[in-house]
Design a protein around this motif. Sequence first.
Motif, PDB file in Angstrom:
ATOM      1  N   ASP A   1       0.798  -1.218   0.000  1.00  0.00           N
ATOM      2  CA  ASP A   1       0.000   0.000   0.000  1.00  0.00           C
ATOM      3  C   ASP A   1       0.830   1.267   0.000  1.00  0.00           C
ATOM      4  O   ASP A   1       0.310   2.346  -0.284  1.00  0.00           O
ATOM      5  N   THR A   2       2.103   1.166   0.346  1.00  0.00           N
ATOM      6  CA  THR A   2       2.903   2.369   0.544  1.00  0.00           C
ATOM      7  C   THR A   2       4.375   2.031   0.369  1.00  0.00           C
ATOM      8  O   THR A   2       4.758   0.861   0.379  1.00  0.00           O
TER       9      THR A   2
ATOM     10  N   GLU B   1       5.801   9.151  10.100  1.00  0.00           N
ATOM     11  CA  GLU B   1       5.999   9.551  11.497  1.00  0.00           C
ATOM     12  C   GLU B   1       4.751   9.268  12.347  1.00  0.00           C
ATOM     13  O   GLU B   1       4.860   8.805  13.491  1.00  0.00           O
ATOM     14  N   ASP B   2       3.556   9.530  11.811  1.00  0.00           N
ATOM     15  CA  ASP B   2       2.324   9.250  12.563  1.00  0.00           C
ATOM     16  C   ASP B   2       2.158   7.758  12.801  1.00  0.00           C
ATOM     17  O   ASP B   2       1.699   7.330  13.871  1.00  0.00           O
ATOM     18  N   LEU B   3       2.520   6.965  11.815  1.00  0.00           N
ATOM     19  CA  LEU B   3       2.434   5.512  11.947  1.00  0.00           C
ATOM     20  C   LEU B   3       3.423   5.010  13.001  1.00  0.00           C
ATOM     21  O   LEU B   3       3.086   4.148  13.829  1.00  0.00           O
TER      22      LEU B   3
ATOM     23  N   LEU C   1      -7.614  -6.060   3.108  1.00  0.00           N
ATOM     24  CA  LEU C   1      -6.804  -6.404   4.263  1.00  0.00           C
ATOM     25  C   LEU C   1      -7.537  -7.365   5.201  1.00  0.00           C
ATOM     26  O   LEU C   1      -6.931  -8.283   5.762  1.00  0.00           O
ATOM     27  N   ASP C   2      -8.822  -7.164   5.393  1.00  0.00           N
ATOM     28  CA  ASP C   2      -9.568  -8.033   6.298  1.00  0.00           C
ATOM     29  C   ASP C   2      -9.533  -9.487   5.845  1.00  0.00           C
ATOM     30  O   ASP C   2      -9.462 -10.407   6.671  1.00  0.00           O
ATOM     31  N   ASP C   3      -9.593  -9.718   4.544  1.00  0.00           N
ATOM     32  CA  ASP C   3      -9.535 -11.088   4.029  1.00  0.00           C
ATOM     33  C   ASP C   3      -8.168 -11.717   4.300  1.00  0.00           C
ATOM     34  O   ASP C   3      -8.066 -12.915   4.592  1.00  0.00           O
ATOM     35  N   GLN C   4      -7.127 -10.907   4.207  1.00  0.00           N
ATOM     36  CA  GLN C   4      -5.787 -11.410   4.482  1.00  0.00           C
ATOM     37  C   GLN C   4      -5.598 -11.683   5.969  1.00  0.00           C
ATOM     38  O   GLN C   4      -5.027 -12.701   6.362  1.00  0.00           O
TER      39      GLN C   4
ATOM     40  N   SER D   1       4.760  -2.597   4.708  1.00  0.00           N
ATOM     41  CA  SER D   1       4.287  -1.694   3.655  1.00  0.00           C
ATOM     42  C   SER D   1       2.810  -1.380   3.845  1.00  0.00           C
ATOM     43  O   SER D   1       1.994  -1.496   2.931  1.00  0.00           O
ATOM     44  N   VAL D   2       2.484  -0.966   5.056  1.00  0.00           N
ATOM     45  CA  VAL D   2       1.099  -0.718   5.439  1.00  0.00           C
ATOM     46  C   VAL D   2       0.902   0.764   5.729  1.00  0.00           C
ATOM     47  O   VAL D   2       1.850   1.465   6.104  1.00  0.00           O
ATOM     48  N   THR D   3      -0.315   1.245   5.531  1.00  0.00           N
ATOM     49  CA  THR D   3      -0.641   2.637   5.818  1.00  0.00           C
ATOM     50  C   THR D   3      -1.111   2.787   7.263  1.00  0.00           C
ATOM     51  O   THR D   3      -1.383   1.805   7.954  1.00  0.00           O
ATOM     52  N   LEU D   4      -1.236   4.038   7.690  1.00  0.00           N
ATOM     53  CA  LEU D   4      -1.744   4.317   9.023  1.00  0.00           C
ATOM     54  C   LEU D   4      -3.152   3.746   9.192  1.00  0.00           C
ATOM     55  O   LEU D   4      -3.464   3.099  10.199  1.00  0.00           O
ATOM     56  N   ASP D   5      -4.012   3.951   8.213  1.00  0.00           N
ATOM     57  CA  ASP D   5      -5.367   3.412   8.281  1.00  0.00           C
ATOM     58  C   ASP D   5      -5.353   1.889   8.311  1.00  0.00           C
ATOM     59  O   ASP D   5      -6.135   1.258   9.041  1.00  0.00           O
ATOM     60  N   GLY D   6      -4.450   1.297   7.525  1.00  0.00           N
ATOM     61  CA  GLY D   6      -4.359  -0.159   7.510  1.00  0.00           C
ATOM     62  C   GLY D   6      -3.982  -0.723   8.864  1.00  0.00           C
ATOM     63  O   GLY D   6      -4.551  -1.722   9.327  1.00  0.00           O
TER      64      GLY D   6
END
Length: 297
Positions: free
Chosen positions: A125-126, A192-194, A140-143, A163-168
């Motif tokens: 994702d990133t 940085e937020d993550l 993501l939920d399926d994984q 390789s995940v986002t903050l929302d993920g």
Amino acid sequence: MTTPTAPLGARPVCRIGYGALQLERLHDRRDEAVVLLRRAVELGVDHVDTAEFYGFGFANDVIREALRPEDDVLVVTKVGADPNPGGHLPLRLAQRPEQLRASVEDNLRSLGVDRLAVVNLRRLDTGPGLRPEGDQIIDLDDQLAVMTALRDEGKIGEIGLSSVTLDGLRRALPAGVVCVQNAYSLVSRDDEDLLRLCAAEGIAWVPFFPLGGAFPGLPKATDEPAVHAVAESLDVTPSQVGLAWLLHHSPNVLLIPGTADLAHLEANVAVGEITLDAATLATLDGIRSRSNDVPIG
């Protein structure tokens, strides 16, 4: 040589581990690869990061030969891609739930274990690298459903994300996440937020490409004049400064620098003994961060 520790899931590990990707450079010198990994253990490394697609299984084979149960090394592997010998890139995406399960089985076989202590689900994702297309675009939920099922079956001990986002990460927290691996360095601090969320949740932050410069055109920590000035003042290398900054930046950072060279391995582990004072940290913090969120492929 001793290095400070920090938690990775249920256990503390030395904050400087070893990333096994570079072992493939010793593909024709297997004995040297085994010696290198044994030396890492002697230096106190007890966290090794690997994947079945590193050297088309070579890294896992070396780990299986070199590491002994009494070494008590935490081996962390990842799924989400598979080896792709002869392809344009050395790996192909394997994001579908059945592919994730098959990749776990492949890692179990090549590492010669009944249970993988920690498995990172590599999302796309990133960060720099491939992006999913077609049937590789998976929710993501399926994984997470198949990853938690594998954990319930005892094939996985704990789950990480890459390789995940903050929302993920926020979506994944209820599943129990023990580490996050994203591209992150002194010169590329998009996440940085993550990182702060991981610190608040007790999740290890395990940056890959910790010195930047993964692909042409991306910034490198070792190209920064301020990094060179600090290195000269401390009588260390610019690479060591870039790694030391990561350790000082947040207490949940775990490093997994890779190398195929014994001297370089020893230099990486020695980073744990480098102290950066407040003025030095302020100088390094002042270096401009540039995005490394570049798709390839």
